[in-house]
Write an enzyme that holds these catalytic residues in place. Structure first.
Site, PDB file in Angstrom:
ATOM      1  CG  LEU A 179     -61.074  27.998   8.986  1.00  0.00           C
ATOM      2  CD1 LEU A 179     -59.865  28.425   9.205  1.00  0.00           C
ATOM      3  CD2 LEU A 179     -61.368  27.664   8.312  1.00  0.00           C
ATOM      4  N   GLY A 209     -57.025  22.395   4.703  1.00  0.00           N
ATOM      5  CA  GLY A 209     -55.301  22.457   5.276  1.00  0.00           C
ATOM      6  C   GLY A 209     -54.281  20.799   5.198  1.00  0.00           C
ATOM      7  NE  ARG A 229     -46.476  22.928  10.447  1.00  0.00           N
ATOM      8  CZ  ARG A 229     -46.995  23.935  10.901  1.00  0.00           C
ATOM      9  NH1 ARG A 229     -47.463  25.130  11.956  1.00  0.00           N
ATOM     10  NH2 ARG A 229     -48.743  24.771  10.529  1.00  0.00           N
ATOM     11  CE  LYS A 252     -53.499  20.380  11.386  1.00  0.00           C
ATOM     12  NZ  LYS A 252     -52.906  21.549  11.141  1.00  0.00           N
ATOM     13  N   GLY A 301     -54.700  29.882   2.375  1.00  0.00           N
ATOM     14  CA  GLY A 301     -55.060  30.705   3.691  1.00  0.00           C
ATOM     15  C   GLY A 301     -56.317  30.891   4.656  1.00  0.00           C
ATOM     16  CG  ASP A 331     -54.988  22.328  14.300  1.00  0.00           C
ATOM     17  OD1 ASP A 331     -55.824  24.104  14.720  1.00  0.00           O
ATOM     18  OD2 ASP A 331     -53.954  23.177  13.346  1.00  0.00           O
ATOM     19  NE  ARG A 351     -62.831 -12.671  17.075  1.00  0.00           N
ATOM     20  CZ  ARG A 351     -62.691 -14.217  16.026  1.00  0.00           C
ATOM     21  NH1 ARG A 351     -62.664 -15.282  16.351  1.00  0.00           N
ATOM     22  NH2 ARG A 351     -63.013 -13.776  15.015  1.00  0.00           N
ATOM     23  CG  ASN A 354     -69.228 -25.491  33.760  1.00  0.00           C
ATOM     24  OD1 ASN A 354     -69.414 -24.642  34.075  1.00  0.00           O
ATOM     25  ND2 ASN A 354     -69.124 -26.814  32.718  1.00  0.00           N
ATOM     26  CG  ASN A 364     -66.258 -21.693  14.354  1.00  0.00           C
ATOM     27  OD1 ASN A 364     -65.550 -22.003  14.217  1.00  0.00           O
ATOM     28  ND2 ASN A 364     -66.907 -20.427  13.639  1.00  0.00           N
TER      29      ASN A 364
HETATM   30  C1  UD1 Z   1     -53.146  30.041  12.860  1.00  0.00           C
HETATM   31  C2  UD1 Z   1     -52.617  31.102  13.189  1.00  0.00           C
HETATM   32  C3  UD1 Z   1     -52.593  31.318  14.551  1.00  0.00           C
HETATM   33  C4  UD1 Z   1     -52.927  30.825  15.936  1.00  0.00           C
HETATM   34  C5  UD1 Z   1     -52.673  29.173  15.367  1.00  0.00           C
HETATM   35  C6  UD1 Z   1     -53.600  28.624  16.311  1.00  0.00           C
HETATM   36  C7  UD1 Z   1     -53.676  31.700  10.900  1.00  0.00           C
HETATM   37  C8  UD1 Z   1     -52.469  32.178   9.502  1.00  0.00           C
HETATM   38  N1  UD1 Z   1     -52.533  31.524  12.045  1.00  0.00           N
HETATM   39  O1  UD1 Z   1     -51.650  28.869  12.377  1.00  0.00           O
HETATM   40  O2  UD1 Z   1     -51.561  32.636  14.140  1.00  0.00           O
HETATM   41  O3  UD1 Z   1     -51.764  30.803  16.594  1.00  0.00           O
HETATM   42  O4  UD1 Z   1     -53.676  29.056  14.095  1.00  0.00           O
HETATM   43  O5  UD1 Z   1     -53.601  27.293  16.650  1.00  0.00           O
HETATM   44  O6  UD1 Z   1     -54.573  31.622  10.766  1.00  0.00           O
HETATM   45  N2  UD1 Z   1     -56.839  26.006   6.724  1.00  0.00           N
HETATM   46  C9  UD1 Z   1     -58.002  25.951   6.133  1.00  0.00           C
HETATM   47  N3  UD1 Z   1     -57.386  26.600   4.811  1.00  0.00           N
HETATM   48  C10 UD1 Z   1     -56.050  27.211   4.511  1.00  0.00           C
HETATM   49  C11 UD1 Z   1     -55.301  26.955   5.820  1.00  0.00           C
HETATM   50  C12 UD1 Z   1     -55.100  26.433   6.897  1.00  0.00           C
HETATM   51  O7  UD1 Z   1     -59.044  25.621   6.261  1.00  0.00           O
HETATM   52  O8  UD1 Z   1     -55.974  27.455   3.197  1.00  0.00           O
HETATM   53  C13 UD1 Z   1     -57.125  24.777   8.134  1.00  0.00           C
HETATM   54  C14 UD1 Z   1     -56.149  23.966   8.299  1.00  0.00           C
HETATM   55  O9  UD1 Z   1     -56.747  22.912   7.713  1.00  0.00           O
HETATM   56  C15 UD1 Z   1     -55.991  24.316   9.639  1.00  0.00           C
HETATM   57  C16 UD1 Z   1     -56.936  25.566  10.707  1.00  0.00           C
HETATM   58  O10 UD1 Z   1     -57.328  26.271   9.378  1.00  0.00           O
HETATM   59  O11 UD1 Z   1     -57.458  23.080  10.526  1.00  0.00           O
HETATM   60  C17 UD1 Z   1     -56.014  26.287  11.049  1.00  0.00           C
HETATM   61  O12 UD1 Z   1     -54.070  25.943   9.448  1.00  0.00           O
HETATM   62  P1  UD1 Z   1     -53.042  25.879  10.490  1.00  0.00           P
HETATM   63  O13 UD1 Z   1     -52.003  25.849   9.366  1.00  0.00           O
HETATM   64  O14 UD1 Z   1     -53.198  24.484  10.766  1.00  0.00           O
HETATM   65  O15 UD1 Z   1     -52.545  27.747  11.081  1.00  0.00           O
HETATM   66  P2  UD1 Z   1     -51.950  27.400  11.921  1.00  0.00           P
HETATM   67  O16 UD1 Z   1     -49.995  27.905  11.257  1.00  0.00           O
HETATM   68  O17 UD1 Z   1     -51.385  26.718  13.036  1.00  0.00           O
HETATM   69 CA    CA Z   2     -52.454  24.815  13.843  1.00  0.00          CA
END
Ligand code: UD1
Ligand code: CA
Length: 537
Positions: free
Chosen positions: A12, A15, A19, A26, A84, A111, A341, A385, A394
């Protein structure tokens, strides 16, 4: 029956990573020379799943471009709106056609850069052994802030995962967290995803709710606690990015030491994930090894080196040097204060010394550039040398030109080699020469204006100055004639003097205009001819 080897991996990475407060997505932020997503892909790769899908959305062009370059076999799935983690997996499954209900699907966040292949293998093995519909990788943390909490029943079975923002005080006190890494059976996963709602603090479809739904259905849900909780670290902001970077560096440095590298000062030694080190290498303090840098057996690097995509040969030594895409031959010495370089290739037993910058420059074995020089767009043969303060000129303001120097050449101190120009094997250039035309093999090239001596100048034009007083004192007590204290630095210098002296003939026709050929050898920038001064610098 499920098999430990997953049929598909879903990562995944759609997102925004709000933050981070960054225009870079990210998952494209880097630690230890790889993006966060690159680390996750690397760990995922160890499972050898036939298909890996990466869900992209926010900054999708940038993420897709990185994937096309670094992981072309990956299937890129677009999640248009980020509703989500559950929604993201739903979109990914729709793109992965032909999955059987019993196939194992592993889901990873993009992440969590510290996750290892060993942990993923343990998770899928546990999932398989438990015949579970879902297996969650969990971790027990001292500070669980921000993570989803793993809620267990009195018998210890997993009941649900509650997000921090949705947790009451009792739930928030739980220290076992969801790492966001799961193994699922495809059928039950798909069925549960269809039932997710957005009734939660973030108004999102939570993948974590799948766990509660499956438990409610009476499906077996398992959990596996990760042995080292550092692997669970998810990166949501730049403080966590730095913390994960430090943890990864510690891990890499420890692995390097266990594999036979002496790391003199681990806290100030940075080794990227893709660096390779042979045993019996030594890394001195404040050294940064980036990219695909490689140290061969017996090499010593540091203190204070930054090497990027650089190959250091066996037994070579590199001190206080910056090098980028350079190759340093076996037994060569580089530094201190050298800048190599891209395209620099130093031969075996070669030397690049202090305040020398090189670029697109190839040096044959035993060739030396001991001090204060710029060498760009050049090929230099063996055993040559390049004297102090030589510049390979150059660039004519429009285009770069090449210089070709043969083997056994002695370029005298302060030579300007105006490219394009060629110096043949065994040739010499005189100190202070500007070389604009090719020098044939064995020739001495020298361009000098005649030196003018204006006797008594300081006493006439600077009367009373310290210089004038010193001159007057010298005139009162003449210094006795001193034999030349310069010594040839190696046998080749002696040979070449012997060989060339008769040819050159006149005593004032040597590279220094003094018939003293030894001064161009061994890179010694001699103050030749000054009474009482040796040729050592
Ligand atoms: C998420 C988990 C949490 C866990 C934590 C671990 C959920 C609801 N929560 O929280 O329980 O403890 O990871 O690190 O799953 N992403 C998408 N599409 C979206 C939303 C998120 O691809 O619509 C991806 C983000 O890019 C990320 C990952 O999913 O790589 C997790 O999303 P993030 O928002 O970081 O979740 P957390 O709040 O960390
Ligand atoms: Ca996360």
């Amino acid at each position: 029956m499920t098999s430990p080897r997953p049929a598909a991996v879903i990562i995944l990475a759609a997102g925004e990573g709000r933050r981070m407060r960054s225009t870079t997505p990210k998952v494209l932020h880097s630690i230890a020379g790889r993006t966060l997503l690159g680390h996750v892909l690397h760990a995922a790769g160890t499972m050898a799943a036939p298909r890996t899908a990466v869900v992209v959305g926010h900054g999708r062009e940038q993420v897709a471009a990185m994937l096309a370059e670094q992981a072309p076999a990956v299937i890129t799935v677009v999640q248009d709106r980020q509703h989500g983690t559950g929604h993201a997996v739903r979109v990914a499954l729709a793109a992965l056609d032909g999955l059987a209900a019993d196939d194992t699907v592993v889901v990873l966040p993009g992440d969590t850069p510290l996750l290892t292949g060993e942990t993923l293998a343990a998770l899928t093995a546990h999932h398989h052994a438990q015949r579970a519909a879902a297996t969650v990788l969990t971790a027990v943390l001292d500070d669980a802030t921000g993570y989803g909490r793993v809620v267990r029943d009195t018998a210890g079975g997993v009941r649900a995962i509650i997000e921090h923002r949705d947790a009451d005080a009792a739930t928030a006190a739980i220290r076992e967290i969801n790492t966001g890494v799961y193994a699922f059976r495809a059928g039950p996963l798909q069925a549960a995803l269809a039932r997710l709602t957005r009734q939660n603090a973030q108004g999102e479809e939570y993948l974590t709710d799948v766990v509660g739904l499956l438990v409610g259905d009476g499906s077996p849900v398992a959990a596996r606690v990760v042995a080292d909780p550092v692997e669970a670290a998810g990166v949501n902001d730049r403080v966590q990015l730095a913390a994960a970077g430090r943890a990864l560096r510690d891990r890499i440095v420890i692995a390097a030491m266990k594999a036979g590298t002496t790391v003199v000062d681990p806290p100030t030694t940075w080794i990227d994930a893709d660096v390779t080190l042979e045993p019996d290498t030594t890394i001195a303090p404040h050294t940064f090894l980036h990219g695909r840098t490689h140290l061969a057996r017996g090499a010593t690097v540091g203190p204070e080196c930054t090497l990027t995509d650089t190959i250091v040969g066996a037994e070579a030594s590199v001190v206080r040097t910056t090098a980028d895409r350079a190759e340093i031959g076996a037994g060569a010495a580089v530094g201190p204060y050298s800048h190599l370089r891209p395209g620099t290739r130093l031969g075996r037993e070669g030397k690049i010394g202090s305040f020398v910058e090189t670029k697109s420059a190839e040096f044959g074995d035993h060739t030396k550039v001991p001090h204060l020089a710029y060498v760009g767009d050049a090929v230099v043969g063996e055993r040559s040398n390049i004297g102090c303060t030589t510049v390979f000129v150059n660039y004519d303001g429009v285009a770069k030109h090449r210089t070709v120097i043969g083997s056994d050449v002695r370029i005298g101190s302060d030579t300007m080699l105006v490219a394009p120009v060629t110096v043949g094997d065994g040739a010499y250039t005189g100190a202070g020469s500007v070389i604009r035309e090719d020098v044939p093999p064995g020739a001495l090239a020298i361009r000098e204006g005649r030196q003018r001596i204006i006797e008594g100048w300081t006493e006439r034009r600077r009367p009373g100055s310290p210089a004038a007083l010193a001159a007057a004192a010298a005139a009162a007590s003449p210094v006795p004639a001193v034999p030349d204290t310069a010594t040839p630095v190696d046998s080749r210098a002696v040979d070449s003097r012997a060989a060339q002296a008769p040819e050159v003939g006149t005593p004032d026709a040597g590279p220094h205009g003094r018939g003293d050929l030894a001064h161009t050898s061994g890179g010694e920038a001699g103050i030749a001819g000054v009474p009482g001064a040796g040729s050592r610098t």
